[in-house]
Design an enzyme around this catalytic site. Structure first.
Site, PDB file in Angstrom:
ATOM      1  N   LYS A 176       0.799  -1.227   0.000  1.00 56.48           N
ATOM      2  CA  LYS A 176       0.000   0.000   0.000  1.00 56.48           C
ATOM      3  C   LYS A 176       0.830   1.274   0.000  1.00 56.48           C
ATOM      4  O   LYS A 176       0.303   2.353  -0.238  1.00 56.48           O
ATOM      5  CB  LYS A 176      -0.995  -0.004   1.163  1.00 56.48           C
ATOM      6  CG  LYS A 176      -1.991  -1.141   1.137  1.00 56.48           C
ATOM      7  CD  LYS A 176      -2.783  -1.290  -0.162  1.00 56.48           C
ATOM      8  CE  LYS A 176      -3.677  -0.129  -0.457  1.00 56.48           C
ATOM      9  NZ  LYS A 176      -4.788  -0.524  -1.366  1.00 56.48           N
ATOM     10  N   SER A 202      -3.047 -12.371   3.503  1.00 56.68           N
ATOM     11  CA  SER A 202      -3.465 -12.178   2.101  1.00 56.68           C
ATOM     12  C   SER A 202      -2.367 -12.660   1.146  1.00 56.68           C
ATOM     13  O   SER A 202      -2.661 -13.116   0.039  1.00 56.68           O
ATOM     14  CB  SER A 202      -3.839 -10.720   1.823  1.00 56.68           C
ATOM     15  OG  SER A 202      -2.701  -9.922   1.626  1.00 56.68           O
TER      16      SER A 202
HETATM   17  C1  LIG Z   1      -2.660  -7.061   3.444  1.00 56.66           C
HETATM   18  C2  LIG Z   1      -3.344  -6.595   2.204  1.00 56.66           C
HETATM   19  N1  LIG Z   1      -3.504  -7.449   1.204  1.00 56.66           N
HETATM   20  C3  LIG Z   1      -4.132  -7.080   0.062  1.00 56.66           C
HETATM   21  C4  LIG Z   1      -4.630  -5.818  -0.118  1.00 56.66           C
HETATM   22  C5  LIG Z   1      -5.341  -5.480  -1.404  1.00 56.66           C
HETATM   23  O1  LIG Z   1      -4.681  -4.589  -2.247  1.00 56.66           O
HETATM   24  P1  LIG Z   1      -5.527  -3.610  -3.174  1.00 56.66           P
HETATM   25  O2  LIG Z   1      -6.200  -2.620  -2.269  1.00 56.66           O
HETATM   26  O3  LIG Z   1      -4.540  -2.982  -4.080  1.00 56.66           O
HETATM   27  O4  LIG Z   1      -6.541  -4.435  -3.899  1.00 56.66           O
HETATM   28  C6  LIG Z   1      -4.489  -4.911   0.907  1.00 56.66           C
HETATM   29  C7  LIG Z   1      -5.066  -3.583   0.770  1.00 56.66           C
HETATM   30  O5  LIG Z   1      -5.198  -2.840   1.717  1.00 56.66           O
HETATM   31  C8  LIG Z   1      -3.834  -5.302   2.093  1.00 56.66           C
HETATM   32  O6  LIG Z   1      -3.682  -4.450   3.117  1.00 56.66           O
END
Ligand SMILES: Cc1ncc(COP(=O)(O)O)c(C=O)c1O
Length: 315
Positions: A50, A267
């Site tokens: 981010k 994630s």
């Molecule tokens: C840990 C984590 N994984 C995935 C994402 C997803 O990314 P995006 O917002 O670019 O879809 C975020 C977004 O905040 C995140 O904090």
């Protein structure tokens, strides 16, 4: 010899992006010609992917004179964007107000307090959508007090990945990338990276991943069918969308920790589990593949999760 005019070292902003591409060969033993590679986004100074979107949003707002020492940036975030904004606010001297569900991990709360951000806690039962509603309310009530950055609608979010993440993947794979896999939160990472990769090679298959249910442990990701859909999200862009179970993401986090020595966030575990699913399918079809995915952050902010120690047999 140095001179007074030489600029030494790197600034915080210069340290964002150009993250390493980590080989995950252990996962593809027995699948010759198939590689899985993960973009190590924890190498960014704020510790997550981010930093890319937040720094592009902040740079644009600064250029337009919308934030400054007495003009605050306001946004809703489940954590990592907030940490990135808070870091940038501290470094570039503008106040930051964040709306965030009160059940975000204790580690995240500590990072935000350390950087000195103002937090408006929202109902955990309403998840990230509750935080979005609160940010909209604050922005509507006091329009002059804040610049509402709105990462879910701000074009700079996906553009940051269009200009950086995709080109890095293209160069780091020596143009060999065949598949791109990423989870959907705001969708900025997937939208921007996919758009640019498709320009570079229209044959690259781009696969999005999202939680399989509204109630899940995949922090940062959205179940689009039941969530407030981000304005920047175009569901027609992906070649395919794969639903992911929280338990499979946990299992992959453990596997990466114990077999690869890599401590990644949940994630990221979900993204690698998805990449492995794609790898197995390509292998079964007798094809070669270079599959790139995004490791959004490290395990650092999730160490209080119980699965690290409670499920040693899930490998
Ligand atoms: C840990 C984590 N994984 C995935 C994402 C997803 O990314 P995006 O917002 O670019 O879809 C975020 C977004 O905040 C995140 O904090």
């Amino acid at each position: 010899m140095t001179t007074a005019t030489q600029i030494l070292g790197t600034s915080l902003l210069e340290r964002i992006g150009n993250t390493p591409l980590v080989r995950l060969d252990e996962l593809t033993t027995g699948m010759p010609g198939i590689q899985i590679l993960g973009k190590a986004e924890w190498a960014n100074p704020g510790g997550s992917v981010k930093d890319r979107a937040a720094s592009a949003i902040v740079a644009d707002a600064l250029r337009r004179g919308l934030i400054g020492p007495t003009q605050a940036l306001l946004d809703a975030t489940s954590g990592n964007t907030g940490i990135a904004y808070a870091m940038l606010g501290a470094a570039l001297h503008f106040p930051v107000t964040l709306c965030m569900p009160s059940n975000v991990s204790p580690e995240r709360k500590k990072y935000l307090a350390a950087y000195g951000a103002n937090i408006v806690w929202t109902n955990p039962a309403e998840g990230s959508d509750g935080a979005i509603r609160m940010a909209r309310k604050l922005a509507a009530e006091a329009p002059g007090a804040y610049f509402y950055a709105d990462q879910y609608s701000n074009e700079q979010n996906w553009l940051s990945h269009y200009h950086t993440t995709a080109n890095e993947i293209w160069a780091q794979t020596d143009h060999q990338v065949t598949h791109f896999v990423a989870g959907l939160g705001t969708s900025g990472t997937f939208m921007g990276t996919t758009r640019r990769l498709r320009e570079l090679n229209p044959g690259i298959r781009c696969i999005s991943m999202q939680p399989d249910s509204p109630f899940n442990g995949l922090e940062g990701l959205k179940h689009m069918a039941t969530a407030i859909v981000p304005k920047i999200y175009d569901p027609t862009l992906a070649d395919e969308n794969i639903p992911m179970e929280t338990e499979r993401a946990y299992a992959m986090c453990l596997r990466l920790a114990r077999r690869c020595g890599l401590l990644v966030g949940v994630s990221a575990g979900a993204a690698v589990a998805t990449a492995l699913q794609v790898a197995e399918r390509e292998h079964a079809a007798g094809r070669e593949a270079v599959i790139v995915t995004i490791l959004c952050d490290s395990a650092e902010k999730y160490m209080s999760e119980r699965f690290w120690t409670e499920a040693p047999d899930i490998l």
